[in-house]
Design a protein around this motif. Structure first.
Motif, PDB file in Angstrom:
ATOM      1  N   THR A  96     -27.498  -8.754  -3.354  1.00 33.01           N
ATOM      2  CA  THR A  96     -29.625  -9.433  -3.986  1.00 33.01           C
ATOM      3  C   THR A  96     -29.689 -10.261  -2.174  1.00 33.01           C
ATOM      4  OG1 THR A  96     -28.372 -11.932  -4.937  1.00 33.01           O
ATOM      5  CG2 THR A  96     -27.882 -10.043  -6.203  1.00 33.01           C
ATOM      6  N   GLY A  97     -28.969 -10.356  -1.416  1.00 33.02           N
ATOM      7  CA  GLY A  97     -29.732 -11.411  -0.348  1.00 33.02           C
ATOM      8  C   GLY A  97     -30.561 -10.215   0.312  1.00 33.02           C
ATOM      9  N   PRO A  98     -31.127 -10.718   1.685  1.00 27.59           N
ATOM     10  CA  PRO A  98     -32.797 -10.847   2.207  1.00 27.59           C
ATOM     11  C   PRO A  98     -32.244  -9.261   2.177  1.00 27.59           C
ATOM     12  CG  PRO A  98     -31.386 -12.111   3.197  1.00 27.59           C
ATOM     13  CD  PRO A  98     -30.575 -12.097   1.808  1.00 27.59           C
ATOM     14  N   GLU A  99     -30.947  -8.878   3.214  1.00 23.66           N
ATOM     15  CA  GLU A  99     -30.214  -7.667   3.739  1.00 23.66           C
ATOM     16  C   GLU A  99     -29.313  -6.619   3.088  1.00 23.66           C
ATOM     17  OE1 GLU A  99     -28.734  -8.640   7.551  1.00 23.66           O
ATOM     18  OE2 GLU A  99     -30.508  -9.357   8.578  1.00 23.66           O
ATOM     19  N   ALA A 100     -29.779  -6.489   1.507  1.00 24.85           N
ATOM     20  CA  ALA A 100     -29.139  -6.479   0.185  1.00 24.85           C
ATOM     21  C   ALA A 100     -28.484  -5.041   0.583  1.00 24.85           C
ATOM     22  CB  ALA A 100     -29.667  -5.963  -0.990  1.00 24.85           C
ATOM     23  N   ILE A 101     -26.790  -4.892  -0.037  1.00 26.63           N
ATOM     24  CA  ILE A 101     -26.728  -3.503   0.135  1.00 26.63           C
ATOM     25  C   ILE A 101     -26.706  -2.676  -0.384  1.00 26.63           C
ATOM     26  CG2 ILE A 101     -23.791  -2.112   0.248  1.00 26.63           C
ATOM     27  CD1 ILE A 101     -23.229  -4.832   1.962  1.00 26.63           C
ATOM     28  N   ALA A 102     -27.453  -1.463  -0.771  1.00 30.98           N
ATOM     29  CA  ALA A 102     -27.190  -0.597  -1.916  1.00 30.98           C
ATOM     30  C   ALA A 102     -26.177   0.464  -2.180  1.00 30.98           C
ATOM     31  CB  ALA A 102     -28.703   0.304  -1.752  1.00 30.98           C
ATOM     32  N   PHE A 103     -26.492   0.750  -1.019  1.00 33.07           N
ATOM     33  CA  PHE A 103     -25.227   2.354  -0.780  1.00 33.07           C
ATOM     34  C   PHE A 103     -24.088   1.301  -0.352  1.00 33.07           C
ATOM     35  CE2 PHE A 103     -22.933   5.479   1.337  1.00 33.07           C
ATOM     36  CZ  PHE A 103     -22.256   6.188   0.219  1.00 33.07           C
ATOM     37  N   TYR A 104     -22.493   2.220  -0.964  1.00 35.12           N
ATOM     38  CA  TYR A 104     -20.720   1.676  -0.037  1.00 35.12           C
ATOM     39  C   TYR A 104     -20.230   2.674  -0.273  1.00 35.12           C
ATOM     40  CZ  TYR A 104     -16.813  -0.240   0.474  1.00 35.12           C
ATOM     41  OH  TYR A 104     -15.361  -0.700   1.247  1.00 35.12           O
ATOM     42  N   ALA A 105     -19.573   3.486   0.794  1.00 37.37           N
ATOM     43  CA  ALA A 105     -18.542   4.224   0.839  1.00 37.37           C
ATOM     44  C   ALA A 105     -17.400   3.195   1.302  1.00 37.37           C
ATOM     45  CB  ALA A 105     -18.801   5.390   1.217  1.00 37.37           C
ATOM     46  N   GLY A 106     -16.050   3.637   0.978  1.00 40.55           N
ATOM     47  CA  GLY A 106     -14.650   2.945   1.964  1.00 40.55           C
ATOM     48  C   GLY A 106     -13.861   4.121   2.200  1.00 40.55           C
ATOM     49  N   ALA A 107     -12.748   4.149   3.006  1.00 41.90           N
ATOM     50  CA  ALA A 107     -11.414   4.717   2.956  1.00 41.90           C
ATOM     51  C   ALA A 107     -10.811   4.114   2.668  1.00 41.90           C
ATOM     52  CB  ALA A 107     -11.927   6.166   3.130  1.00 41.90           C
ATOM     53  N   PRO A 108      -8.848   3.701   2.551  1.00 44.75           N
ATOM     54  CA  PRO A 108      -8.699   2.831   2.776  1.00 44.75           C
ATOM     55  C   PRO A 108      -7.185   3.357   3.896  1.00 44.75           C
ATOM     56  CG  PRO A 108      -7.576   4.732   0.428  1.00 44.75           C
ATOM     57  CD  PRO A 108      -9.152   4.606   1.235  1.00 44.75           C
ATOM     58  N   LEU A 109      -7.126   2.655   5.449  1.00 46.00           N
ATOM     59  CA  LEU A 109      -6.532   2.246   5.766  1.00 46.00           C
ATOM     60  C   LEU A 109      -4.646   3.146   5.367  1.00 46.00           C
ATOM     61  CD1 LEU A 109      -8.358   0.417   8.709  1.00 46.00           C
ATOM     62  CD2 LEU A 109      -8.544   2.967   7.853  1.00 46.00           C
ATOM     63  N   LEU A 110      -3.807   3.831   5.571  1.00 43.59           N
ATOM     64  CA  LEU A 110      -3.060   4.044   4.970  1.00 43.59           C
ATOM     65  C   LEU A 110      -1.984   3.936   6.545  1.00 43.59           C
ATOM     66  CD1 LEU A 110      -3.892   6.434   2.025  1.00 43.59           C
ATOM     67  CD2 LEU A 110      -4.067   4.509   1.958  1.00 43.59           C
ATOM     68  N   VAL A 111      -0.942   3.348   6.124  1.00 46.32           N
ATOM     69  CA  VAL A 111       0.331   3.175   7.244  1.00 46.32           C
ATOM     70  C   VAL A 111       1.334   3.884   6.064  1.00 46.32           C
ATOM     71  CG1 VAL A 111      -0.907   2.115   8.800  1.00 46.32           C
ATOM     72  CG2 VAL A 111       0.476   1.115   7.032  1.00 46.32           C
ATOM     73  N   HIS A 112       3.137   3.970   6.670  1.00 46.03           N
ATOM     74  CA  HIS A 112       4.082   4.539   6.214  1.00 46.03           C
ATOM     75  C   HIS A 112       4.880   3.848   6.433  1.00 46.03           C
ATOM     76  CE1 HIS A 112       1.542   7.608   4.749  1.00 46.03           C
ATOM     77  NE2 HIS A 112       2.354   7.594   3.338  1.00 46.03           N
ATOM     78  N   ARG A 113       5.574   2.893   6.051  1.00 49.14           N
ATOM     79  CA  ARG A 113       6.627   2.168   6.907  1.00 49.14           C
ATOM     80  C   ARG A 113       8.289   2.178   5.531  1.00 49.14           C
ATOM     81  NH1 ARG A 113       4.034   1.938  10.345  1.00 49.14           N
ATOM     82  NH2 ARG A 113       3.484   0.576  11.207  1.00 49.14           N
ATOM     83  N   ASP A 114       9.647   3.125   6.731  1.00 54.67           N
ATOM     84  CA  ASP A 114      10.450   3.636   5.967  1.00 54.67           C
ATOM     85  C   ASP A 114      10.704   4.312   4.639  1.00 54.67           C
ATOM     86  OD1 ASP A 114      12.074   2.012   7.345  1.00 54.67           O
ATOM     87  OD2 ASP A 114      11.904  -0.300   6.614  1.00 54.67           O
ATOM     88  N   GLY A 115       9.280   5.077   4.138  1.00 52.54           N
ATOM     89  CA  GLY A 115       8.981   5.753   2.957  1.00 52.54           C
ATOM     90  C   GLY A 115       8.421   5.253   2.037  1.00 52.54           C
TER      91      GLY A 115
END
Length: 314
Positions: free
Chosen positions: A33-52
């Protein structure tokens, strides 16, 4: 927040909002809703593995002030690939500073165990120097350690985990914890350097000819040619060790192959002289032949009528 939804979703696929103003979750959010409003968004998670176990440590996001009608699956796949690349770059950073003596002590212990399995005596001073020079590296499951065409300027000691070496989709070798690979790259570059081949030519010819992928989370020590070259002159036993490692691996690969034609098809040859190795490099076969012995790379070169710029990385 947008990123919170991307991190907390169950399927861990890229999270997409085509028009935030029309989405009940975000229409009253100050980011929309602000002056630089975001209309479109896409985000991919950053995944790490530790001990399975898999952990989400953040997300890689893109946004736009204009809404979109669609976000095609191919673009979502590209975003996920970029997120994986971000994780890989993060994992490439050394886990400890090089001056951390505790880290050096751990690397010394791992190298001592490796050399003991090789049945070759290595001076403690050499092990200490290699441990100080080696860069720790962590590679997540299914990520590549090296790719075909990458510069062949390093060797690796596999401390934890296991890797698979493949060529054209065929598995050539399984590398368990305690294995070493990339030694032929160091040997090839040293032979060329001993033959006074210029640096640019060495880099061009010495490239990987197979892929090495982590089958699970792997911890490795990486030794570069820059560090190995002076060690080979100071400690001849290091060259002997590299030859022993390469001979053992060639024997394992020969047993893996069905017959000699299979080996030729996949570039599996003897690692001595000017022969190409499955894990290292090859080009046109006319580089001057460089003698070698267990005392290290010999600088004597037998002349070739075609000269040093027309041959194979040996």
């Amino acid at each position: 927040a947008f990123c919170s939804h991307a991190l907390l979703q169950e399927d861990l696929e890229p999270f997409v909002v085509l028009d935030a103003a029309e989405d009940d979750r975000f229409r009253f959010n100050q980011l929309t809703t602000g002056p630089e409003a975001i209309a479109f968004y896409a985000g991919a998670p950053l995944l790490v593995h530790r001990d399975g176990t898999q952990y989400v440590i953040g997300c890689l996001s893109i946004c736009d002030r204009a809404p979109r009608d669609a976000f095609p699956p191919t673009e979502a796949a590209y975003l996920a690939v970029l997120a994986s690349a971000v994780v890989r770059e993060m994992e490439l950073r050394p886990r400890r500073p090089a001056i951390d003596q505790e880290g050096v002590a751990e690397r010394v212990m791992m190298l001592e165990n490796f050399f003991a399995r090789s049945n070759i005596h290595v001076e403690p001073s050499l092990i200490q120097i290699i441990a100080q020079k080696a860069e720790p590296r962590v590679v997540q499951s299914e990520h590549f350690v090296t790719r075909r065409g990458d510069p062949g300027d390093s060797m690796y000691f596999l401390s934890r985990g296991s890797c698979s070496c493949t060529l054209n989709g065929r598995e050539l070798e399984r590398l368990p914890a305690g294995a070493c690979f990339g030694e032929l790259a160091i040997m090839n570059m040293c032979r060329m350097r001993a033959a006074n081949v210029n640096e640019k030519t060495i880099q061009k010819r010495c490239v990987r000819s197979a892929d090495v992928r982590a089958r699970e989370r792997c911890e490795l020590l990486q030794v570069s040619f820059r560090d190995a070259w002076p060690l080979l002159h100071k400690y001849p036993v290091f060259w002997k060790l590299l030859e022993a490692i390469s001979d053992t691996r060639m024997q394992r690969i020969s047993r893996f192959s069905d017959d000699s034609s299979d080996q030729a098809e996949h570039g599996v040859k003897d690692s001595r002289g000017s022969a190409e190795s499955f894990s290292e490099t090859g080009a046109a076969p006319a580089l001057p032949e460089v003698s070698s012995s267990t005392n290290g790379p010999d600088t004597r070169v037998s002349k070739s009528p075609q000269g040093p710029d027309s041959g194979e990385a040996i």
